[in-house]
Design an enzyme around this catalytic site. Structure first.
Site, PDB file in Angstrom:
ATOM      1  N   HIS A 155      -0.780   6.569   6.075  1.00  0.00           N
ATOM      2  CA  HIS A 155       0.262   5.451   5.534  1.00  0.00           C
ATOM      3  C   HIS A 155       1.464   6.092   4.822  1.00  0.00           C
ATOM      4  O   HIS A 155       2.104   5.319   3.946  1.00  0.00           O
ATOM      5  CB  HIS A 155      -0.307   4.153   5.026  1.00  0.00           C
ATOM      6  CG  HIS A 155       0.283   3.141   5.583  1.00  0.00           C
ATOM      7  ND1 HIS A 155      -0.013   1.761   5.135  1.00  0.00           N
ATOM      8  CD2 HIS A 155       1.699   3.095   6.080  1.00  0.00           C
ATOM      9  CE1 HIS A 155       0.863   0.959   5.735  1.00  0.00           C
ATOM     10  NE2 HIS A 155       1.880   1.535   6.393  1.00  0.00           N
ATOM     11  N   CYS A 203       0.757  -1.083   0.125  1.00  0.00           N
ATOM     12  CA  CYS A 203      -0.194  -0.099  -0.002  1.00  0.00           C
ATOM     13  C   CYS A 203       0.819   1.096  -0.023  1.00  0.00           C
ATOM     14  O   CYS A 203       0.681   2.340  -0.940  1.00  0.00           O
ATOM     15  CB  CYS A 203      -1.059   0.062   0.979  1.00  0.00           C
ATOM     16  SG  CYS A 203      -0.236  -0.470   2.944  1.00  0.00           S
TER      17      CYS A 203
END
Length: 441
Positions: free
Chosen positions: A69, A13
């Site tokens: 993130h 990701c």
């Protein structure tokens, strides 16, 4: 419109998020493999032009709601090979606001990475003053996978996805009630259906694919409500909605055997892998005023292309050096028949730093071939074997022709040295000095 040959830039990701927001492959940054964690400092370079930052120069309102993130705060010593640790007691700069978002609400990293708290703009919504013990995956009988660590007193794993959907709908409604008629960009990176798999009670049993399928059903329902909000606010016709994933599903053979469900279809591999199951992802586009409904297109596309596609649809040019790896998918989304393929090739990257290049056959335009060269042996990710040393006289990599063999079952590396040579040269030319093959970690 559904694009059936769309790919995340990486099979995990963090690098995919970097590429989507910058139009630049993440292996050109300091992140050469793997992902960041909840304590990582900012990966996005402060001088990097991002999609939200560029849209703000065009008068757009920009908001991000969801899983960040991409690291928070400056590294104490950017010249040190060992990155520093985010300081949650200080302003989170660089962070989402530095990256161009007027407003951001969400979680620092994956929902299984501590600290477990919400961030809002450049600060913490509620400090992580308590601790939580680790929990195992639901597939192994646990409550849902997360690591031990610090947690805010009011943080509830089960309510994170609903909270983010509520915030997204609230953002749209607040703009309407305030009479804000600026165009807007809303980035909604969901933490689900990533672990921990925790569907709300009303979605338990909603699928025939176990807890994971139920969690996917919950995501689908949330997206449906968000589309409904666009409808009710009169925004649907002229709003481009893109729905995709940052990598393939983390789905094991045991999960297939237990549920009979193939989360990655017939593709080989899973999340983190260099094979198609790691990075070929759903890509749905809805824009009633411009995109023909129900269409299916097979052109090669990457999430790294979102940046240039959006700006092209707005009919604005990008400065030199911005979004250098992004191409314009606008002709495809507009439904133009037989446009020049936007992409001749695309680079894939695994969690362990393995490269692959996908390229069309240019030797005979009458024959449709889609070659994929993998620079190494093994999956490069979660699936065993992850990395293999070449045998004497054996293949040093993998070569597949994806039209005839989309499941990557027949390795043609030794049979087609001409294709291997051509794609190796193309990969090296694109990659340049920004990244080189890495030894196994």
């Amino acid at each position: 419109m559904r694009l059936t040959d769309a790919h995340s830039p990486s099979s995990v990701c963090t690098p995919t998020r970097y590429a989507l927001l910058t139009g630049r492959y993440a292996w050109r940054s300091r992140l050469k493999r793997g992902v960041l964690n909840g304590r990582s400092t900012a990966l996005l370079e402060p001088e990097r032009v991002t999609l939200p930052a560029f849209l703000r120069t065009l008068g757009y309102a920009t908001a991000g709601i969801g899983k960040w993130h991409l690291g928070l705060g400056a590294d104490p010593d950017p010249n040190d090979d060992t990155p520093g640790e985010a300081d949650y007691s200080a302003p989170l700069q660089p962070g989402p606001v530095t990256a161009g978002f007027e407003h951001y609400f969400g979680i620092p990293a994956s929902l299984d990475m501590e600290p477990y708290l919400y961030i809002e703009d450049e600060g913490v919504f509620e400090a992580a003053t308590e601790t939580v013990e680790a929990s195992s995956m639901r597939r192994y009988g646990g409550d849902g996978y997360w690591r031990a660590g610090d947690i805010a007193p009011g943080f509830d794993f089960l309510q994170v996805t609903p909270t983010l959907f509520d915030r997204a709908r609230g953002y749209l409604e607040q703009r309407a009630s305030a009479g804000d008629d600026r165009p807007f960009f809303l980035y909604l990176p969901l933490p689900s259906p990533h672990t921990p798999w925790m569907p709300l009670p009303e979605f338990e049993g909603a699928s025939d694919a176990g807890v994971y399928g139920d969690f996917v059903a919950q995501v689908d329902a949330g997206v449906g409500r968000l589309l409904g909000a666009l409808d009710s606010l009169g925004l649907a016709s002229n709003t481009l909605v893109l729905f995709t994933s940052d990598n393939g599903a983390h789905w094991l053979e045991a999960d297939i055997e237990e549920t009979g469900h193939r989360a990655n279809g017939a593709l080989r591999g899973q999340k983190a892998d260099i094979h198609e199951g790691g990075h070929r992802v759903p890509f749905l586009a809805r824009w009633p005023a411009r995109i023909p409904a129900g269409a299916v297109r097979e052109e090669l596309a990457g999430l790294v292309d979102v940046f240039r596609t959006v700006t092209s649809l707005l009919e604005v040019d990008l400065p030199e050096g911005v979004a250098e790896d992004s191409v314009d998918l606008g002709p495809v989304l507009r439904g133009e028949e037989d446009p020049q393929p936007p992409r001749g090739s695309l680079i894939h990257h695994s969690s362990r730093g393995m490269f692959a290049i996908r390229s069309h056959d240019t030797d005979d335009p009458a024959i449709s071939r889609k070659w994929k060269l993998i620079e190494g042996l093994g999956s490069g990710g979660f699936t065993q074997p992850r990395q293999l040393a070449p045998e004497p006289g054996g293949a040093e990599g993998q070569l597949y022709e994806l039209v005839a063999d989309p499941a990557e079952t027949k390795d043609l590396y030794l049979a087609r040295p001409d294709i291997v040579e051509r794609l190796t040269a193309e990969l090296e030319a694109i990659r340049g000095a920004d990244a080189a093959p890495l030894p196994p970690p």
